[in-house]
Design an enzyme around this catalytic site. Structure first.
Site, PDB file in Angstrom:
ATOM      1  N   GLY A  86      41.499 -14.629 -51.210  1.00 47.63           N
ATOM      2  CA  GLY A  86      40.743 -15.065 -52.376  1.00 47.63           C
ATOM      3  C   GLY A  86      41.149 -14.411 -53.683  1.00 47.63           C
ATOM      4  O   GLY A  86      42.332 -14.203 -53.972  1.00 47.63           O
ATOM      5  N   SER A  87      40.164 -14.074 -54.481  1.00 52.49           N
ATOM      6  CA  SER A  87      40.383 -13.673 -55.873  1.00 52.49           C
ATOM      7  C   SER A  87      41.113 -12.349 -56.035  1.00 52.49           C
ATOM      8  O   SER A  87      41.480 -11.981 -57.159  1.00 52.49           O
ATOM      9  CB  SER A  87      39.043 -13.609 -56.605  1.00 52.49           C
ATOM     10  OG  SER A  87      38.449 -14.893 -56.646  1.00 52.49           O
ATOM     11  N   THR A  88      41.332 -11.605 -54.961  1.00 52.20           N
ATOM     12  CA  THR A  88      42.142 -10.387 -55.075  1.00 52.20           C
ATOM     13  C   THR A  88      43.571 -10.727 -55.493  1.00 52.20           C
ATOM     14  O   THR A  88      44.305  -9.854 -55.955  1.00 52.20           O
ATOM     15  CB  THR A  88      42.185  -9.621 -53.746  1.00 52.20           C
ATOM     16  OG1 THR A  88      42.692 -10.479 -52.712  1.00 52.20           O
ATOM     17  CG2 THR A  88      40.802  -9.119 -53.364  1.00 52.20           C
ATOM     18  N   PHE A  89      43.974 -12.015 -55.353  1.00 55.25           N
ATOM     19  CA  PHE A  89      45.310 -12.434 -55.764  1.00 55.25           C
ATOM     20  C   PHE A  89      45.406 -12.681 -57.272  1.00 55.25           C
ATOM     21  O   PHE A  89      46.527 -12.744 -57.816  1.00 55.25           O
ATOM     22  CB  PHE A  89      45.688 -13.723 -55.016  1.00 55.25           C
ATOM     23  CG  PHE A  89      46.489 -13.492 -53.773  1.00 55.25           C
ATOM     24  CD1 PHE A  89      47.735 -14.083 -53.614  1.00 55.25           C
ATOM     25  CD2 PHE A  89      46.014 -12.672 -52.771  1.00 55.25           C
ATOM     26  CE1 PHE A  89      48.478 -13.858 -52.463  1.00 55.25           C
ATOM     27  CE2 PHE A  89      46.734 -12.446 -51.622  1.00 55.25           C
ATOM     28  CZ  PHE A  89      47.980 -13.050 -51.460  1.00 55.25           C
ATOM     29  N   LYS A  90      44.284 -12.830 -57.952  1.00 60.87           N
ATOM     30  CA  LYS A  90      44.328 -13.167 -59.373  1.00 60.87           C
ATOM     31  C   LYS A  90      45.051 -12.115 -60.217  1.00 60.87           C
ATOM     32  O   LYS A  90      45.864 -12.473 -61.079  1.00 60.87           O
ATOM     33  CB  LYS A  90      42.913 -13.416 -59.882  1.00 60.87           C
ATOM     34  CG  LYS A  90      42.317 -14.714 -59.348  1.00 60.87           C
ATOM     35  CD  LYS A  90      40.844 -14.869 -59.697  1.00 60.87           C
ATOM     36  CE  LYS A  90      40.298 -16.167 -59.076  1.00 60.87           C
ATOM     37  NZ  LYS A  90      38.835 -16.290 -59.230  1.00 60.87           N
TER      38      LYS A  90
END
Length: 572
Positions: A286-290
């Site tokens: 999820g958003s840890t890739f942003k």
């Protein structure tokens, strides 16, 4: 007058005696000569042997004695020498029906003996033991017996109950670091973890006397497991995973997968718990890739103005529309996007970056390969080959459509915060000269900017519950629905917080992940990472910071004055 010679004739018996004497003397001389020759040969061989040993040979007898004094398998220790696995002599309980010769193997009945044994070992199945005793077949009744238990067995008075000593493996820290260590099977060889990786080294007589040093710190490991377990129980998650990584060396200071198993006692339940969530299970994180996407965009020049505002309205891409979990307004800057964790604005950033460049950066971070670490169990990521379509690149940008292990994420964050160098993770303790050079993924200037942005998220955004006072923590939340039958399951999440500290000079990365957390009172009935994974890091950092030489300092922090000091939360 002529003299007449007198001839004396010896009797025949005396002649034979003289001949015998001469023969014996000759034989004796030959024997003495052979003894002298053999002695000289042995002396010459001895001198030759001494000369050979002096020239660099080794004495077999000395080597045999040394081997006899060595343990059957070498020890494993943490980076500070604390024992994690060591050999020791243990008792076993063996049934020998021929101990009293042929006939009745037991003095008492099998049922009585089994009942007596069950008093010593309450978990023993008395009925099963009684049947084994009655069958008259030799075999183990119990593999590991304490000395005091062996004395109680002898007190039963059955010669057929023997307690032989056997070499065993002891894990003095119990279940701690079980997924790092693995265990030793009955055949004497390591399984699953570093016991398997180091098997030949631990069995080598030349190396057995020196403990194999791992990179982990047992104090950090204990704190990580404790906080993960606490976080898992607070929200009734089915599992948890975590890692603490040195950003400059790739050394793993701690690695935990829960529930754990006990390497001192491998049973059916333990075998089911050996799966390592950190290195072998792949997740959409999820958003840890942003932040990784933003780092790629800044590094490539696709994003150069952090004040530029992108539309935050629903974003139609073909037949699919990218949305955020709630309305974040008309537009957001990149810093605001990270603070509020906007999928829509991330998709716009990916559009600026382009699928090819995003894919190349992700590959440079190792996302297209199994994670780099010595453990044998390493999961292969779900990675789309070929050219990435526009929509796939956008979803990868915010952590969907790509599945990797938590270790992949930790190594990528280490590269993002350490000045831009990716290095493989390792469980070996490294000397300063052994640290790999790694490969450059980001410019040092990009890394410095990302350290600001990560710190900003914990000050103003979804990572606020990880902001341990004085430790300058930075990081990003990620809450991703798990895929299942018919698509993504809204009721099951993987909640992750990826962090680093201290952000003014990053030294360690922490990834904490919860598998299927529930909304409980402890999490204010929220299931997202901001409410369950981030607090784990917030509690862990103050515990391990001083151990790792990082002390709280309220006078130091990352300079955020050139970033919009926005305040407001969102769910990541």
């Amino acid at each position: 007058m002529t003299a007449i010679p007198i001839t004396r004739t010896m009797p025949a018996g005396m002649v034979a005696l003289v001949d015998m004497r001469r023969s014996l003397l000759l034989t004796a001389r030959y024997r003495v000569l052979w003894v002298v020759l053999i002695f000289l040969l042995l002396t010459a061989a001895a001198f030759a042997r001494i000369a050979w040993l002096g020239a660099g040979g080794s004495a077999p007898q000395a080597r045999t004695v040394e081997e006899a004094l060595l343990p059957p398998r070498g020890e494993i220790a943490d980076r500070n020498g604390v024992p994690l696995a060591r050999p020791f002599e243990a008792y076993a309980l063996w049934f020998n029906p021929e101990a009293m010769g042929k006939g009745t193997p037991l003095v008492k009945s099998p049922e009585v003996v089994a009942a007596r044994l069950a008093r010593i070992f309450p978990d023993l199945d008395a009925g099963l033991v009684a049947r084994q005793l009655a069958s008259g077949k030799s075999g183990y009744l119990r593999r590991r017996v304490l000395p005091e238990e062996a004395n109680l067995i002898h007190a039963i008075g059955e010669p057929a109950l023997e307690t032989p000593t056997e070499g065993d493996r002891q894990y003095p820290q119990g279940s701690m670091a079980a997924h790092i260590l693995g265990y030793v099977a009955a055949d004497g060889h390591g399984r699953v973890g570093m016991e398997a990786v180091l098997d030949q080294r631990l069995l080598d007589p030349a190396l057995r006397g020196e403990a194999a040093a791992l990179s982990m710190d047992v104090r950090v490991q204990g704190a990580l497991e404790d906080e993960l377990r606490r976080g898992m129980l607070m929200v009734n998650a089915v599992g948890a995973a975590g890692i603490v990584l040195d950003v400059d060396t790739g050394e793993v200071l701690a690695l935990a997968s829960l529930p754990e198993f006990d390497p001192n006692r491998i049973d059916a339940e333990g075998e089911q718990l050996m799966f390592n969530r950190v290195t072998n299970q792949v997740y959409e994180l999820g958003s840890t890739f942003k932040p990784l996407t933003v780092a790629a965009a800044i590094d490539s020049g696709a994003v150069s103005d952090l004040s530029y505002r992108y539309s935050a309205r629903p974003f139609p891409v073909g037949r699919y529309t990218i949305k955020d979990s709630h309305d974040l307004g008309e537009s957001l800057t990149v810093p605001e996007m990270l603070i509020h964790s906007s999928n829509v604005v991330t998709a716009h950033v990916v559009d600026e970056l382009g699928p090819d460049r995003l894919k190349r950066y992700m590959a440079d971070l190792g996302m297209d390969e199994r994670p780099y670490i010595e453990l044998p169990a390493r999961g292969f990521p779900i990675w789309a080959s070929g050219d990435w379509p526009r929509l796939r690149a956008m979803t990868v940008g915010y952590g969907h459509g790509i599945a990797v292990t938590p270790l992949h994420l930790a190594s990528a964050y280490a590269a993002m915060v350490n000045g831009g160098i990716w290095r493989p993770a390792t469980l070996h303790k490294l000397a300063p000269g052994d640290v790999p050079k790694g490969r450059r993924v980001f410019k040092a200037s990009t890394s410095a900017r990302m350290n600001q942005l990560l710190r900003m998220i914990t000050v103003y955004g979804t990572g606020r519950k990880a902001d341990a006072k004085g430790y300058r923590v930075g990081g990003k939340t990620g809450s991703a629905e798990k895929p299942g039958k018919g698509g993504y399951q809204r009721s099951t999440l993987v909640s992750t917080f990826a962090a680093a500290f201290p952000m003014d000079n990053p030294r360690y990365v922490i990834v904490a992940m919860l598998d299927e957390p529930k909304g409980t009172i402890a999490s204010s009935y929220q299931r997202t990472a901001a409410w369950n994974a981030a607090p784990i890091v917030g509690r862990l950092v103050p515990r391990i910071g001083p151990i790792l030489g990082v002390r709280p300092d309220d006078r130091r922090d990352v300079d955020l004055t050139d970033l919009d000091p926005l305040v407001g939360g969102g769910e990541g």
